[in-house]
Structures are given as C-alpha cells and as structure tokens.
Scaffold this active site. Structure first.
Site, PDB file in Angstrom:
ATOM      1  N   CYS A 114       0.845  -1.197   0.000  1.00 46.65           N
ATOM      2  CA  CYS A 114       0.000   0.000   0.000  1.00 46.65           C
ATOM      3  C   CYS A 114       0.880   1.247   0.000  1.00 46.65           C
ATOM      4  O   CYS A 114       1.452   1.604   1.033  1.00 46.65           O
ATOM      5  CB  CYS A 114      -0.923   0.006   1.218  1.00 46.65           C
ATOM      6  SG  CYS A 114      -1.972   1.459   1.326  1.00 46.65           S
TER       7      CYS A 114
ATOM      8  N   CYS B  51      -0.395   4.162   2.147  1.00 49.13           N
ATOM      9  CA  CYS B  51      -0.212   3.917   3.585  1.00 49.13           C
ATOM     10  C   CYS B  51       1.232   4.184   4.009  1.00 49.13           C
ATOM     11  O   CYS B  51       1.484   4.834   5.025  1.00 49.13           O
ATOM     12  CB  CYS B  51      -0.556   2.469   3.939  1.00 49.13           C
ATOM     13  SG  CYS B  51      -2.202   1.918   3.492  1.00 49.13           S
ATOM     14  N   ASP B  52       2.172   3.660   3.248  1.00 52.24           N
ATOM     15  CA  ASP B  52       3.558   3.610   3.701  1.00 52.24           C
ATOM     16  C   ASP B  52       4.536   4.474   2.910  1.00 52.24           C
ATOM     17  O   ASP B  52       5.664   4.714   3.371  1.00 52.24           O
ATOM     18  CB  ASP B  52       4.050   2.152   3.670  1.00 52.24           C
ATOM     19  CG  ASP B  52       3.237   1.263   4.594  1.00 52.24           C
ATOM     20  OD1 ASP B  52       2.829   1.748   5.662  1.00 52.24           O
ATOM     21  OD2 ASP B  52       3.001   0.087   4.248  1.00 52.24           O
TER      22      ASP B  52
END
Length: 312
Positions: A134, A137-138
C-alpha cells in the site's frame, strides 16, 4: 423467524468492526465471528496516520483494539472461531463454525482480501520493514528515497504516480513488455521523469537486515541481474478476495470479488459484503469502515422489514 442473532458478521477487520458497532447501535443482536485477533490487515500497520481525525499516528493494533472495544460497548458479541460455510434456508442464515452453528437473519461478509505476493526471497522477512502492499499507507515514510514498484496494472501505475510525488527516483518493473493498465494511465507513468520503467524484468530477491536495503532484478530478455539500492519495495501484482464462505449463488466479478449494490447488498437477499472482499475502486481502512457502516445500516432495514417493523 427465530434465530440466535439478528446480524452475523464474518471477519473483524475495519469493515467488520464498523459493521459491528453500527449494527449494535441500531439495537440489533450482533455477533462477530473471527478466527484471529480483530483488526485484519490493519494489524500490520506500524503507524496509521491517514485516518481522518487521528492527528498523532497510532499502531494498527491499537486502532483495531479501540474499534473492537467500541463495538463491545454497544453490545456486539465477539466469538473467536472459524467459519466454514454459510447457507440460507427459510429466510434464516446458518453459519457453520468450529464451535457449532450460528443462525442469523442477515449476514455481513467482511473477510477481506489477501495481497498476492511475489514469492521472492526476502519478501516475507521484510514485510512491514520496507516491503509494502500500500503506497498511500507507507510511501510517506520513505519520502525522498529510492523506491521500487512491482506490477503493471492500474493499481501499480496509480501507486507509482503517487510515489513519484514523494521521491525523484522510482524504479518500476513489470514482467511483461507493456503495461496492462489503462492506456492513459500507462502513458502518464511513462512520461513521468521521476519514474524509470523496466519491462520484462522481475525481482530475484529483496535484501536487507532490519530494513529493505536493496533488490536484485533480473532482465528476462538477457538473463542478466542487477542490484539496485532502494529503501522500499511496493508490490502490486493483484489481490485475492477471500470469498470461499459466500454461497455459490452470490455474484462475483472476473477477479473473484463480490458484487454489491450501493447498500452493500449482494444478489442474495439479506447477504451483505463490505470492505476488500467486494468490488471496490479503493482499498483503505477508511473505505472499509465506511462499507461496514453502510452494510449494517442497510441490514438493519432489511431485518426490520422481515419483522414487519419497516418504517413506512
């Protein structure tokens, strides 16, 4: 109609936990069936920082634990057990579990999807430490650092474009000689000066001790290998929706994801799906939670109609 519960929720990721809270707040008798700890994929999130209203990053575990406690406070019951089958007879659903059958008037399937993995050495060992599935997300954790994107579909191209805003060096590899993504999206990736695309290339292994440090890439045309220093590897080679429990009559798309309407209801009356298990354009904690809330709300309306209590 007699049943153990009004609503049975299978899966306790963000979608299932949100459905449990909203179902219980609607005064439904709710049971959540989950074979592992509540949280789903959120449990592997080291720092959740993009959920609206959460200013200071929290771990995925802490976030999920709060969602579970909130649902329990409103009256939802949690059972740690494995579900093996779901069937509907005479308007009542039966969920077969390792601890015996559970009956309910409606079901929300929130079993999620598993990211398809590369199977390259180092991938599993460094997951959550530079190996991610992701980018939104990261990606921000690796701002300004070189990163690798693996894949050739819409998701891979979308995420590569996102990462290219964070770093001037994004290497993108795909095993085929062209992208399978939409042409306009693929063209934008190829035109981005921050993205270096290498077709007919695969990941041989991912290296690192505590964090990702480098990857070894193999050119499928020449057989040559090349080591590249990168801080992160983002893998977008598809996902596998966990739909094994869905009755055979429930409609799915070509990828195997469950088809729902905007109410999260499937073609089987009273059977709802929420989160990554269903067809959706965006898979995030917040969208899964939204799906769960909608599913529980609409399941409550369905149950009211069954009981002859629908609001006229």
């Amino acid at each position: 109609m007699n049943a153990d519960f009004d609503l049975a929720i299978i899966g306790a990721g963000a979608a299932g936990l949100a459905a449990a809270q909203y179902g219980a707040r609607a005064a439904l008798r709710v049971v959540v069936i989950e074979e592992m700890a509540p949280g789903g994929q959120a449990l592997v999130i080291d720092k959740l920082e993009n959920y609206p209203g959460i200013l200071e990053p929290v771990t995925g575990f802490d976030f999920a634990d709060l969602m579970r406690a909130q649902a329990e406070r409103f009256g939802a019951e949690f059972r740690t057990t494995s579900a093996s089958a779901i069937r509907k007879e005479n308007g009542v659903f039966t969920v077969e579990t390792s601890d015996g059958p559970v009956t309910a008037l409606a079901v929300v399937l929130a079993t999620g999807a598993k990211h398809r993995h590369l199977g390259a050495p180092g991938e599993e060992e460094l997951q959550g430490r530079g190996v991610s599935y992701c980018a939104t997300c990261d990606g921000p954790f690796f701002k300004g650092k070189p990163m690798l994107v693996v894949g050739g579909g819409d998701a891979a191209c979308d995420e590569a474009k996102f990462l290219a805003k964070l770093s001037p060096k994004i290497i993108m590899v795909h095993r085929k000689d062209r992208f399978r993504a939409q042409k306009s999206l693929a063209e934008r990736v190829l035109a981005d000066p921050n993205i270096e695309v290498r077709f007919e290339t695969v990941v041989e292994r991912i290296e690192g001790t505590k964090q990702v440090e480098a990857v070894v890439l193999k050119d499928l045309k020449t057989g040559e290998t090349r080591r590249e220093e990168v801080a992160a590897v983002f893998v977008f080679v598809g996902s596998i929706p966990q739909t094994a429990l869905a009755p055979e009559s429930v409609a799915k798309d070509e990828a195997g994801s469950i088809v729902t309407d905007e109410r999260m209801e499937t073609n089987l009356s009273g059977f709802f799906a929420a989160g990554d298990v269903r067809v959706t354009p965006f898979r995030q904690v917040i969208t899964s939670a939204s799906d769960g809330a909608v599913a529980a709300h609409c399941a409550a309306q369905y149950i009211d109609a069954l009981k002859g209590q629908a609001y006229a």
